[in-house]
Design a protein around this motif. Structure first.
Motif, PDB file in Angstrom:
ATOM      1  N   ARG A   5       0.848  -1.200   0.000  1.00  0.00           N
ATOM      2  CA  ARG A   5       0.000   0.000   0.000  1.00  0.00           C
ATOM      3  C   ARG A   5       0.881   1.247   0.000  1.00  0.00           C
ATOM      4  NH1 ARG A   5      -1.706  -4.475  -1.127  1.00  0.00           N
ATOM      5  NH2 ARG A   5      -2.662  -5.730   0.481  1.00  0.00           N
ATOM      6  N   LEU A   8      -1.788   6.722   1.558  1.00  0.00           N
ATOM      7  CA  LEU A   8      -3.158   6.940   1.995  1.00  0.00           C
ATOM      8  C   LEU A   8      -3.763   8.066   1.182  1.00  0.00           C
ATOM      9  CD1 LEU A   8      -2.854   6.805   5.879  1.00  0.00           C
ATOM     10  CD2 LEU A   8      -4.014   5.165   4.418  1.00  0.00           C
ATOM     11  N   THR A  12      -8.938   9.726   3.231  1.00  0.00           N
ATOM     12  CA  THR A  12      -8.719   8.954   4.453  1.00  0.00           C
ATOM     13  C   THR A  12      -7.959   9.769   5.480  1.00  0.00           C
ATOM     14  OG1 THR A  12      -8.694   6.920   3.173  1.00  0.00           O
ATOM     15  CG2 THR A  12      -7.749   6.829   5.378  1.00  0.00           C
ATOM     16  N   HIS A 165     -12.789   7.930  -1.219  1.00  0.00           N
ATOM     17  CA  HIS A 165     -11.545   7.192  -1.015  1.00  0.00           C
ATOM     18  C   HIS A 165     -11.402   6.263  -2.220  1.00  0.00           C
ATOM     19  CE1 HIS A 165      -8.404   4.772   0.665  1.00  0.00           C
ATOM     20  NE2 HIS A 165      -9.178   3.731   0.943  1.00  0.00           N
ATOM     21  N   VAL A 167      -9.372   3.456  -4.367  1.00  0.00           N
ATOM     22  CA  VAL A 167      -8.399   2.363  -4.304  1.00  0.00           C
ATOM     23  C   VAL A 167      -8.116   1.876  -5.716  1.00  0.00           C
ATOM     24  CG1 VAL A 167      -7.888   0.055  -3.425  1.00  0.00           C
ATOM     25  CG2 VAL A 167      -9.220   1.666  -2.024  1.00  0.00           C
ATOM     26  N   THR A 214      -5.021   5.497  -3.205  1.00  0.00           N
ATOM     27  CA  THR A 214      -4.365   4.368  -2.565  1.00  0.00           C
ATOM     28  C   THR A 214      -4.122   3.271  -3.588  1.00  0.00           C
ATOM     29  OG1 THR A 214      -5.417   4.822  -0.440  1.00  0.00           O
ATOM     30  CG2 THR A 214      -4.564   2.597  -0.771  1.00  0.00           C
ATOM     31  N   SER A 216      -3.118  -0.588  -4.162  1.00  0.00           N
ATOM     32  CA  SER A 216      -3.044  -1.858  -3.460  1.00  0.00           C
ATOM     33  C   SER A 216      -2.653  -2.938  -4.457  1.00  0.00           C
ATOM     34  CB  SER A 216      -4.389  -2.193  -2.800  1.00  0.00           C
ATOM     35  OG  SER A 216      -4.260  -3.310  -1.955  1.00  0.00           O
ATOM     36  N   SER A 262      -8.150  -4.608   2.772  1.00  0.00           N
ATOM     37  CA  SER A 262      -7.154  -4.098   3.713  1.00  0.00           C
ATOM     38  C   SER A 262      -7.010  -2.584   3.676  1.00  0.00           C
ATOM     39  CB  SER A 262      -5.797  -4.756   3.430  1.00  0.00           C
ATOM     40  OG  SER A 262      -5.285  -4.332   2.181  1.00  0.00           O
ATOM     41  N   VAL A 263      -7.481  -1.962   2.614  1.00  0.00           N
ATOM     42  CA  VAL A 263      -7.328  -0.500   2.501  1.00  0.00           C
ATOM     43  C   VAL A 263      -8.639   0.234   2.251  1.00  0.00           C
ATOM     44  CG1 VAL A 263      -4.928  -0.639   1.710  1.00  0.00           C
ATOM     45  CG2 VAL A 263      -6.790  -0.690   0.032  1.00  0.00           C
TER      46      VAL A 263
END
Length: 264
Positions: A5, A8, A12, A165, A167, A214, A216, A262-263
Motif C-alpha cells: 500500500r 493513503l 482517508t 476514497h 483504491v 491508494t 493496493s 485491507s485498505v
C-alpha cells in the motif's frame, strides 16, 4: 515495497484528522456509497457466476467488488466494471456512476491499454523471440503513453467524486518460475511476462500516488498461486478463451478481495 500500500488517500487522511479533533462523523463513517470501476480483473472474468444483466461485461457475483459489497452492506453499490475496458472506455462509459456522494471507489485499468491480451496470444502462438519482442513493445507503451492515460482517468474520477476514497488495484505476477509446468511457454517467456507485469504495476502505482489515491498491489497475495504453482489462482490457456490469464474465483476471493479490504 512497491506491491504494498503506497499512499493513503487525502480523503482517508482528512477523516482520521477529523476523528482526532472530535469532529462529527463523516459520510464515509456513516456508510459507504461504493462504485466499482475497471476492466475484466474487476468485473470478474474467469470467476464464473456472471450476473444476468451484465452482458459482455461479464460481471461476476464472485468478483471482489461483489464479495466486498455482500459482506459490508454499503449504503449503495454500483458495479460498473466491464471486460475489455481501457482507461478511455472507463472514462467514457463508467464514470457516470460517480457523484458527489460517492465515498468509495475501486478501479483496475491499464492492461488493455498496452495490449496485454494480444501479448499473451503472441506468446502462446509464436516463437520465444517474438514473444519477448511483444512484451518489450507493451513495456514501451507502459512507459510512454500509459502514464498520461492513467492520469487523465484518475483526474476525472477525482473531479466527479471529490470526497471518495479511491483504491487502485494492480495486476498479478502471472508465472511461478521453475514451477510445475512441463509444457507451454519457456522460462524466458515467463520471466519476460512477469517483468512486464512488474513494470505495469509500477507505472500504475506511481500515477495513483500522484493522484492522491491508494494503490493496493495483489502480487503478494498471488505469490504461491501463480500459473505453474501447485495451486494456481489464475487460468492459463482456457476454454472459453476469454477466461485465459484471468483470476479464478479463488483468485478473486483470496487475492483481490484481501488486497481491497485491507485498505477500503
Amino acid at each position: 515495497m512497491l506491491w504494498r500500500r503506497i499512499v493513503l488517500s487525502a480523503t482517508t487522511a482528512l477523516a482520521v484528522a477529523a476523528t482526532a479533533l472530535g469532529a462529527a462523523p463523516s459520510a464515509v463513517a456513516a456508510g459507504h456509497n461504493y462504485v466499482a470501476l475497471g476492466d475484466s480483473y474487476s468485473s470478474g472474468v474467469g470467476a464464473g457466476s456472471y450476473l444476468s444483466d451484465s452482458g459482455d461485461c461479464r460481471r461476476s457475483s464472485k468478483a471482489y467488488p461483489s464479495l466486498w459489497a455482500a459482506s459490508n452492506a454499503p449504503a449503495s453499490f454500483a458495479f460498473k466494471a466491464c471486460s475489455g475496458a481501457t482507461t478511455g472506455s472507463v472514462r467514457s462509459g463508467q464514470l457516470s456512476a460517480l457523484t458527489a456522494s460517492t465515498t468509495l471507489v475501486s478501479v483496475t485499468a491499464g492492461g488493455n491499454d498496452v495490449g496485454f491480451a494480444d501479448v499473451m496470444q503472441t506468446c502462446v502462438l509464436n516463437s520465444e523471440a517474438t514473444c519477448v519482442a511483444a512484451v518489450n513493445t507493451a513495456v514501451s507503451k507502459m512507459n510512454g503513453s500509459l502514464p498520461g492515460s492513467l492520469s487523465a482517468l484518475y483526474s476525472n474520477i477525482r473531479s466527479r467524486a471529490s470526497r471518495a476514497h479511491v483504491v487502485v488495484l494492480g495486476y498479478p505476477r502471472f508465472y511461478k518460475l521453475a514451477g510445475t509446468c512441463i509444457a507451454g511457454l519457456s522460462e524466458t517467456e515467463r520471466a519476460a511476462i512477469n517483468q512486464g507485469s512488474n513494470t505495469l504495476n509500477g507505472v500504475i502505482a506511481k500515477q495513483a500516488a500522484n493522484a492522491g489515491f491508494t494503490f493496493s498491489g495483489v502480487a503478494d497475495e498471488f505469490t504461491g498461486h501463480e500459473i505453474c504453482s501447485a495451486d494456481s489462482w489464475l487460468h492459463s490457456v482456457a476454454i472459453p478463451v476469454s477466461d485465459s490469464y484471468h483470476p479464478k474465483a479463488a483468485g478473486q476471493s483470496g487475492g483481490y478481495l484481501p488486497a481491497f479490504r485491507s485498505v477500503a
